[in-house]
Write a protein that holds these residues in place. Structure first.
Motif, PDB file in Angstrom:
ATOM      1  N   LEU A  56       0.830  -1.203   0.000  1.00 54.70           N
ATOM      2  CA  LEU A  56       0.000   0.000   0.000  1.00 54.70           C
ATOM      3  C   LEU A  56       0.865   1.254   0.000  1.00 54.70           C
ATOM      4  CD1 LEU A  56      -2.658   1.641   0.422  1.00 54.70           C
ATOM      5  CD2 LEU A  56      -2.369   1.215   2.888  1.00 54.70           C
ATOM      6  N   PHE A  57       0.552   2.153  -0.921  1.00 53.06           N
ATOM      7  CA  PHE A  57       1.107   3.504  -0.880  1.00 53.06           C
ATOM      8  C   PHE A  57      -0.059   4.463  -0.765  1.00 53.06           C
ATOM      9  CE2 PHE A  57       1.932   7.533  -3.007  1.00 53.06           C
ATOM     10  CZ  PHE A  57       3.044   7.976  -2.301  1.00 53.06           C
ATOM     11  N   PHE A  58       0.004   5.388   0.196  1.00 54.53           N
ATOM     12  CA  PHE A  58      -1.011   6.449   0.217  1.00 54.53           C
ATOM     13  C   PHE A  58      -0.378   7.790   0.549  1.00 54.53           C
ATOM     14  CE2 PHE A  58      -1.485   4.990   4.722  1.00 54.53           C
ATOM     15  CZ  PHE A  58      -1.481   6.202   5.403  1.00 54.53           C
ATOM     16  N   TYR A  59      -1.078   8.833   0.116  1.00 58.27           N
ATOM     17  CA  TYR A  59      -0.606  10.214   0.238  1.00 58.27           C
ATOM     18  C   TYR A  59      -1.708  11.029   0.900  1.00 58.27           C
ATOM     19  CZ  TYR A  59       0.356  15.021  -1.288  1.00 58.27           C
ATOM     20  OH  TYR A  59       0.553  16.384  -1.331  1.00 58.27           O
ATOM     21  N   VAL A  60      -1.354  11.807   1.920  1.00 57.80           N
ATOM     22  CA  VAL A  60      -2.319  12.648   2.632  1.00 57.80           C
ATOM     23  C   VAL A  60      -2.447  13.968   1.881  1.00 57.80           C
ATOM     24  CG1 VAL A  60      -2.941  13.719   4.819  1.00 57.80           C
ATOM     25  CG2 VAL A  60      -1.634  11.576   4.820  1.00 57.80           C
ATOM     26  N   THR A  61      -3.612  14.195   1.289  1.00 58.41           N
ATOM     27  CA  THR A  61      -3.814  15.424   0.510  1.00 58.41           C
ATOM     28  C   THR A  61      -4.331  16.578   1.365  1.00 58.41           C
ATOM     29  OG1 THR A  61      -6.045  14.685  -0.105  1.00 58.41           O
ATOM     30  CG2 THR A  61      -4.248  14.149  -1.609  1.00 58.41           C
ATOM     31  N   GLU A  62      -5.022  16.262   2.465  1.00 56.32           N
ATOM     32  CA  GLU A  62      -5.517  17.278   3.395  1.00 56.32           C
ATOM     33  C   GLU A  62      -5.610  16.676   4.779  1.00 56.32           C
ATOM     34  OE1 GLU A  62      -6.040  20.415   2.796  1.00 56.32           O
ATOM     35  OE2 GLU A  62      -5.980  20.425   0.603  1.00 56.32           O
ATOM     36  N   GLY A  63      -5.567  17.553   5.806  1.00 59.39           N
ATOM     37  CA  GLY A  63      -5.829  17.125   7.168  1.00 59.39           C
ATOM     38  C   GLY A  63      -4.700  16.355   7.821  1.00 59.39           C
ATOM     39  N   GLN A  64      -5.078  15.613   8.864  1.00 61.30           N
ATOM     40  CA  GLN A  64      -4.107  14.881   9.667  1.00 61.30           C
ATOM     41  C   GLN A  64      -4.668  13.523  10.065  1.00 61.30           C
ATOM     42  OE1 GLN A  64      -1.658  17.504  12.584  1.00 61.30           O
ATOM     43  NE2 GLN A  64      -3.746  18.298  12.684  1.00 61.30           N
ATOM     44  N   GLY A  65      -3.754  12.643  10.438  1.00 60.05           N
ATOM     45  CA  GLY A  65      -4.157  11.329  10.916  1.00 60.05           C
ATOM     46  C   GLY A  65      -2.949  10.576  11.418  1.00 60.05           C
ATOM     47  N   SER A  66      -3.076   9.269  11.527  1.00 58.92           N
ATOM     48  CA  SER A  66      -1.957   8.473  12.003  1.00 58.92           C
ATOM     49  C   SER A  66      -1.979   7.094  11.349  1.00 58.92           C
ATOM     50  CB  SER A  66      -1.993   8.331  13.527  1.00 58.92           C
ATOM     51  OG  SER A  66      -3.136   7.601  13.920  1.00 58.92           O
ATOM     52  N   LEU A  67      -0.796   6.501  11.273  1.00 51.21           N
ATOM     53  CA  LEU A  67      -0.611   5.143  10.787  1.00 51.21           C
ATOM     54  C   LEU A  67       0.057   4.340  11.890  1.00 51.21           C
ATOM     55  CD1 LEU A  67      -0.285   2.926   8.504  1.00 51.21           C
ATOM     56  CD2 LEU A  67       1.958   3.973   8.068  1.00 51.21           C
ATOM     57  N   THR A  68      -0.474   3.170  12.185  1.00 47.61           N
ATOM     58  CA  THR A  68       0.185   2.231  13.088  1.00 47.61           C
ATOM     59  C   THR A  68       0.584   1.019  12.271  1.00 47.61           C
ATOM     60  OG1 THR A  68      -1.122   2.978  14.976  1.00 47.61           O
ATOM     61  CG2 THR A  68      -0.015   0.856  15.179  1.00 47.61           C
ATOM     62  N   TYR A  69       1.871   0.721  12.273  1.00 44.77           N
ATOM     63  CA  TYR A  69       2.401  -0.361  11.433  1.00 44.77           C
ATOM     64  C   TYR A  69       3.459  -1.111  12.224  1.00 44.77           C
ATOM     65  CZ  TYR A  69       4.805  -2.608   7.471  1.00 44.77           C
ATOM     66  OH  TYR A  69       5.386  -3.510   6.608  1.00 44.77           O
ATOM     67  N   LYS A  70       3.283  -2.414  12.359  1.00 42.69           N
ATOM     68  CA  LYS A  70       4.213  -3.255  13.103  1.00 42.69           C
ATOM     69  C   LYS A  70       4.469  -2.673  14.490  1.00 42.69           C
ATOM     70  CE  LYS A  70       7.460  -5.379  10.764  1.00 42.69           C
ATOM     71  NZ  LYS A  70       8.627  -5.683   9.883  1.00 42.69           N
TER      72      LYS A  70
END
Length: 291
Positions: A56-70
């Protein structure tokens, strides 16, 4: 003209997505698309998955968030990207204060596990920030993949493969971070110097032992570090340089095979023919004739 995927409006997000079915040929031989799209969060939410045969590749175009990975959490904002192996558990969530918008692509290929491993070895991170002014390099690829996937072109698998290759090239460029590379803390040896030495001396009787002696290191250590950095053993790198020079001589000179073998650091015409055929699939004479 391509038809845009329909807009889906749910309780948590509004999105456009294309779930793509690649051909069997694409799945066996190309980088192939699984799903691509864009979304805007309507409410804060968490999406969690694992054991997906996908990257998976994703790009944040607006706003904020978080990713939890491993088990590690990454804060993400506009202009940030993520690149992850979805066989591992991951989750992504939009900030409540600034609901985010994303563009993404799920894809795979027969060599993707090795490519992702190389991405990490080079210092690549699951999440990273784009350099100012370079957002369009990534978004144009995502837009092109979405547009191509929505067409009925019989070459769309090839076009998607081309765009995914561009994406991976950009990701490899962004991943290069010697300070964070997995093996950087164990490498007292400058591999650039080793390669330069081989490039200047491969025409002589050069070997792993000779290179290790030149740089005063253990040959096992040299072999490991060189392969981690280049993907090749020292001897294979030397052979690669010799075969490339031989191919130039075969095409652009009338020198005998004995002379070419000698000038390329190979051990006579018979050895030259045997090694050349193993690598190229044809003899030096057949290669010369074909060109």
């Amino acid at each position: 003209m391509s038809k845009a995927p329909p807009l889906f409006i749910g309780d948590l997000v509004q999105s456009r997505r294309t779930i793509y079915q690649p051909s069997l040929f694409a799945m066996q031989n190309l980088f192939y698309l699984q799903e691509t799209g864009s979304l805007t969060a309507i409410k804060p939410h968490v999406s969690s998955r694992q054991n997906l045969s996908s990257f998976l590749f994703f790009y944040v175009t607006e706003g904020q968030g978080s990713l939890t990975y491993k088990s590690q959490s990454y804060s993400m904002k506009k202009g940030d990207c993520a690149f992850i192996d979805c066989r591992n558990l991951y989750s992504q969530s939009s900030s409540a204060e600034q609901l985010w918008s994303l563009k993404w692509v799920h894809f795979n290929g027969s060599t993707m596990a090795q490519i992702y491993s190389k991405y990490l070895e080079r210092g690549g991170e699951p999440s990273f920030s784009l350099k100012e002014g370079q957002e369009s390099l990534f978004t144009s690829i995502l837009d092109s993949i979405m547009e191509t996937a929505s067409t009925s072109s019989y070459t769309r698998d090839m076009k998607i493969n081309e765009e995914l290759s561009k994406l991976l090239t950009l990701l490899m460029e962004y991943s290069w971070n010697p300070q964070k590379a997995r093996t950087s803390n164990t490498k007292s040896l400058n591999i650039s110097n080793v390669r330069a030495y081989i490039d200047q001396n491969f025409e002589s009787k050069l070997s792993l032992e000779a290179v290790a002696c030149q740089f005063n290191v253990n040959k096992s250590y040299l072999l490991r570090v060189f392969k981690e950095s280049t993907g090749l053993t020292v001897n294979n790198y030397i052979l690669q340089k010799r075969i490339l020079k031989a191919k130039n001589e075969l095409r652009f000179s009338s020198k005998t095979l004995d002379l070419i073998a000698e000038e390329c650091g190979l051990e006579g015409a018979n050895y030259f023919i045997r090694v050349f055929k193993k690598i190229e699939g044809i003899t030096p004479g057949e290669y010369r004739k074909s060109w």
